[in-house]
Design a protein around this motif. Structure first.
Motif, PDB file in Angstrom:
ATOM      1  N   PHE A  50       0.840  -1.193   0.000  1.00 20.82           N
ATOM      2  CA  PHE A  50       0.000   0.000   0.000  1.00 20.82           C
ATOM      3  C   PHE A  50       0.878   1.246   0.000  1.00 20.82           C
ATOM      4  O   PHE A  50       1.730   1.408   0.872  1.00 20.82           O
ATOM      5  N   ASP A  51       0.641   2.110  -0.981  1.00 22.70           N
ATOM      6  CA  ASP A  51       1.380   3.365  -1.128  1.00 22.70           C
ATOM      7  C   ASP A  51       0.578   4.490  -0.480  1.00 22.70           C
ATOM      8  O   ASP A  51      -0.453   4.909  -1.002  1.00 22.70           O
ATOM      9  N   PHE A  52       1.070   4.970   0.661  1.00 17.54           N
ATOM     10  CA  PHE A  52       0.407   6.043   1.391  1.00 17.54           C
ATOM     11  C   PHE A  52       1.040   7.411   1.121  1.00 17.54           C
ATOM     12  O   PHE A  52       0.758   8.360   1.829  1.00 17.54           O
ATOM     13  N   LEU A  66      -6.997  -2.644   5.599  1.00 19.77           N
ATOM     14  CA  LEU A  66      -5.633  -3.156   5.772  1.00 19.77           C
ATOM     15  C   LEU A  66      -5.635  -4.468   6.560  1.00 19.77           C
ATOM     16  O   LEU A  66      -4.917  -5.409   6.198  1.00 19.77           O
ATOM     17  N   ILE A  82       3.698  -1.521   3.652  1.00 18.79           N
ATOM     18  CA  ILE A  82       3.237  -0.142   3.508  1.00 18.79           C
ATOM     19  C   ILE A  82       4.453   0.738   3.278  1.00 18.79           C
ATOM     20  O   ILE A  82       5.505   0.501   3.877  1.00 18.79           O
ATOM     21  N   TYR A  83       4.302   1.749   2.426  1.00 19.62           N
ATOM     22  CA  TYR A  83       5.369   2.751   2.331  1.00 19.62           C
ATOM     23  C   TYR A  83       4.779   4.137   2.145  1.00 19.62           C
ATOM     24  O   TYR A  83       3.612   4.293   1.766  1.00 19.62           O
ATOM     25  N   ALA A  85       4.032   6.528   4.338  1.00 25.48           N
ATOM     26  CA  ALA A  85       3.073   7.091   5.293  1.00 25.48           C
ATOM     27  C   ALA A  85       3.662   8.302   6.000  1.00 25.48           C
ATOM     28  O   ALA A  85       4.766   8.240   6.531  1.00 25.48           O
ATOM     29  N   LEU A  93      -2.033   4.365  11.857  1.00 23.72           N
ATOM     30  CA  LEU A  93      -1.586   2.979  11.667  1.00 23.72           C
ATOM     31  C   LEU A  93      -1.079   2.390  12.976  1.00 23.72           C
ATOM     32  O   LEU A  93      -1.347   1.239  13.303  1.00 23.72           O
ATOM     33  N   LEU A 104       6.562  -1.381   7.646  1.00 24.08           N
ATOM     34  CA  LEU A 104       6.489  -0.026   7.106  1.00 24.08           C
ATOM     35  C   LEU A 104       7.831   0.326   6.478  1.00 24.08           C
ATOM     36  O   LEU A 104       8.876   0.104   7.092  1.00 24.08           O
TER      37      LEU A 104
END
Length: 114
Positions: A50-52, A66, A82-83, A85, A93, A104
């Motif tokens: 997931f690209d935050f 998620l 995830i990256y 954020a 999160l 992360l």
């Protein structure tokens, strides 16, 4: 003026990268769940990233999506990462317990390499 919140998807082999919009809330989480359900059903995916990097707001609906993806990938031996954020999203999160389950990363390349 209405801002449409859309998701974009990128496939790299068996990795699905989900680029999230500026806001991740109950309105667009239904679409995210539906679209990722279809993508995961139709393709062999063993990692969802997931690209935050564009996301500034997320509510509990985002946590729910998620968690669902984490459980789904864990059941099939896959991973979720995830990256990108920022501080706000990172706090959500962390409070939601996601960071205990999902790794992360700072960049897409780091997340892909994991």
């Amino acid at each position: 003026m209405t801002i449409t919140q859309t998701f974009t998807y990128e496939a790299k082999g068996t990795v699905l990268i989900v680029h999230l919009p500026k806001e991740l809330d109950h309105h667009n989480c239904r679409n995210l769940k539906y679209e990722t359900d279809l993508l995961l059903a139709e393709n062999f995916v063993n990692k969802v990233i997931f690209d935050f990097s564009q996301t500034v707001f997320m509510d509990s609906s985002g946590i729910g999506v998620l968690l669902n993806r984490y459980k789904q990938m864990a059941a099939s031996g896959g991973k979720v990462a995830i990256y990108g954020a920022g501080p706000q999203v990172n706090r959500i999160l962390s409070m939601g317990g996601i960071l205990k389950l999902v790794q992360l990363f700072d960049t897409k390349d780091d997340a892909l390499a994991s």
